[in-house]
Design an enzyme around this catalytic site. Sequence first.
Site, short mmCIF file in Angstrom:
data_model
loop_
_atom_site.label_atom_id
_atom_site.label_comp_id
_atom_site.label_asym_id
_atom_site.label_seq_id
_atom_site.Cartn_x
_atom_site.Cartn_y
_atom_site.Cartn_z
N CYS A 258 -3.24 -1.82 0.10
CA CYS A 258 -2.00 -1.60 -0.64
C CYS A 258 -2.29 -0.50 -1.65
CB CYS A 258 -1.55 -2.88 -1.32
SG CYS A 258 -1.28 -4.28 -0.19
N ALA A 259 -2.20 0.75 -1.23
CA ALA A 259 -2.91 1.82 -1.92
C ALA A 259 -2.20 2.40 -3.14
CB ALA A 259 -3.20 2.94 -0.93
N ALA A 260 -0.89 2.62 -3.07
CA ALA A 260 -0.22 3.31 -4.18
C ALA A 260 -0.31 2.48 -5.46
CB ALA A 260 1.24 3.57 -3.81
N PRO A 261 -0.38 3.14 -6.62
CA PRO A 261 -0.25 4.58 -6.84
C PRO A 261 -1.49 5.39 -6.56
CG PRO A 261 -0.55 3.46 -8.93
CD PRO A 261 -0.47 2.38 -7.89
N GLY A 262 -2.62 4.75 -6.23
CA GLY A 262 -3.75 5.49 -5.70
C GLY A 262 -5.00 5.56 -6.55
N LYS A 264 -7.31 3.33 -7.17
CA LYS A 264 -8.46 2.73 -6.49
C LYS A 264 -8.85 3.54 -5.26
CE LYS A 264 -7.13 -1.78 -8.26
NZ LYS A 264 -5.93 -1.23 -8.97
N ASP A 307 2.98 -1.08 6.88
CA ASP A 307 2.95 -2.39 6.22
C ASP A 307 1.53 -2.94 6.28
OD1 ASP A 307 3.28 -5.04 5.39
OD2 ASP A 307 5.24 -5.22 6.37
N ASP A 321 -5.75 -5.07 -3.03
CA ASP A 321 -5.15 -5.21 -4.36
C ASP A 321 -3.69 -5.58 -4.10
OD1 ASP A 321 -4.43 -5.10 -6.98
OD2 ASP A 321 -4.59 -2.94 -7.20
N CYS A 374 -3.31 -7.93 -10.35
CA CYS A 374 -3.17 -7.65 -11.79
C CYS A 374 -2.29 -8.72 -12.42
CB CYS A 374 -2.61 -6.25 -12.02
SG CYS A 374 -1.04 -5.94 -11.20
#
Length: 441
Positions: A258-262, A264, A307, A321, A374
Site C-alpha cells: 500500500c505504497a502511496a504517498p511513497g 516507505k 488493489d 502498511d 499508523c
Amino acid sequence: MAQQNTHRRGRARPPKTAGTDPRAIATTIVDAVCEAHAPLAVALEAAAPAAGRLEPRDAALARAIARVTVRRRGDIDWCLGQLMNKKLPRKATEVRSVLRMSAAQLLFMRQADHAAVNTAVALLKATSGGAGFAGLTNAVLRRLIRERDTLLERLPLEANTPAWLWQRWTRAWGEDTAGAIAAIHREEPTLDLAFAGPDVPRPAGAVALPTGGARLPVSDVTAIDGYGEGGWWVQDAAAQLPALALGNVAGKRVLDMCAAPGGKTMQLAAAGAMVTALEIDMARAERLRENLARTRLGERVEVVVADAMDAEGEFDAVLLDAPCSATGTMRRQPDVAFAKTEKDIASLAALQGDLLRRAATCVVPGGTLVYATCSIEPEEGERQAAWAVKAIPELALRPLTEGPAAAFVTPQGIMRTLPSMSIGEERGMDGFFAARFERAG
C-alpha cells in the site's frame, strides 16, 4: 498506509466569502473541514488560488488561522459552549465556521482582539445566511475576550479529543498516557525528513534522528532549501521505522503493498532494494512516480496501479502498511480526530486481516513480512498481530531486537510508538505499530 481511507468523503467547498482579508479564506478552509468533512490538506489546496491573491504574509496568516482552528476545534467548541445558551441551528454552518475561526485567534493566537471581532461581524453581514447572527457573534466574541483567561484555566484536558477516542485511550493506555497524547495533539508539530542517501546535505538547524532522518523546528516545507534537488522528503520519524524493521534490504526484491504517498517506498529504494510498489488510486500512484522522479530513486521502483488484495508474486520481503483509522497521525493531521467513528475501526481491522493473509502468500519461504499501521488502537495493532500468529500458520512472529525500532519494542517483541513519546532527544512522533513475521521454509 497512513493516508488511505482515513476520512469520510468530503470536498472542499468553494469560497463563500468575498474580500481579501486572510480571515475570509481561513473561514472557507474551516468550513470545508469542519462542516463538509474535507481533509485539511484538500481544503488548503482548494483555497490556494484565493490565498495566492494575497500578500505572502497574509496568505501565511490565513493558513495558520485555519490550522490552529482545526487543531484546537474541540477546545474552541468547549469554550464557545460555555458562552452560548443554546446551540446554533444545524444549517448555520457559516456562523459556526466564523465563530470557530475567530475564537482560535482570540484564544490561541493572540491576534488583535478588535480585528478578530470586527472581521467576524463583517464576514457574516456579507452572507445571506449569516447576517442575522452578526449581533450574536459580536456579543459572544466580546464575552470570550472578557472571560478568556478563566476559560483557558478551566479547559479540560480531554476537551480536544472526541469522547469515544478519549475513553478508548484511557482503557488502552491509562489516563496519564491518554492525557499526554491529548496534550501533544494541541501543539504544532515540527518537521521530520528522510534522506535519499547518507551523503545528502542536512538542512541548517536540523537535528539528527536515530532513523537516519532529521527534525527541523518548522512546519512549512517551503521554508527549507534543497527540496528541488530531491535529496529528501517529508516523513514522520515513526513512519520511518517500519521499513527499517525489514533489516538489510540491499539487492532484495521487496513488495510495498500500500505504497502511496511513497515515503516507505523511497526508503526501501534508497536502501538498495528493488521495489514493487502497489497503489490502488491512479492519482496517488502518479504522485508517487513524481516523488520518485524528484528523488532520483525511480530506477529501483516499479509502480503498479492495483488493489493490494490482488497482490501476487514472490518477494524476499513484504511491507504492509495497511489502511487504518490513522488515529496515530492526529498530531500532524488534526482533522482525523473528527473524521472517524468507532465503527470504522472494526471494519478496517477486518480489512487488515484480509490483507495480512494476502501478504503472506507473497513472501518466499524464509522471507520477512512487516505489518504496520499508523493507528494507536489495539485492534489495528497488538490484537491484529496476535490474531495473525494463530490464523496464518505459515507466519511466525520474529521479535524486533535490532535497529531503531527496537527502542520501542514491547515484551511481545513488537513495536509500539505513541504521539507523546520521544525519539532520541526529540519529543513527539506519530503513533505507529509494527510487527515482523518470518514465513516458514
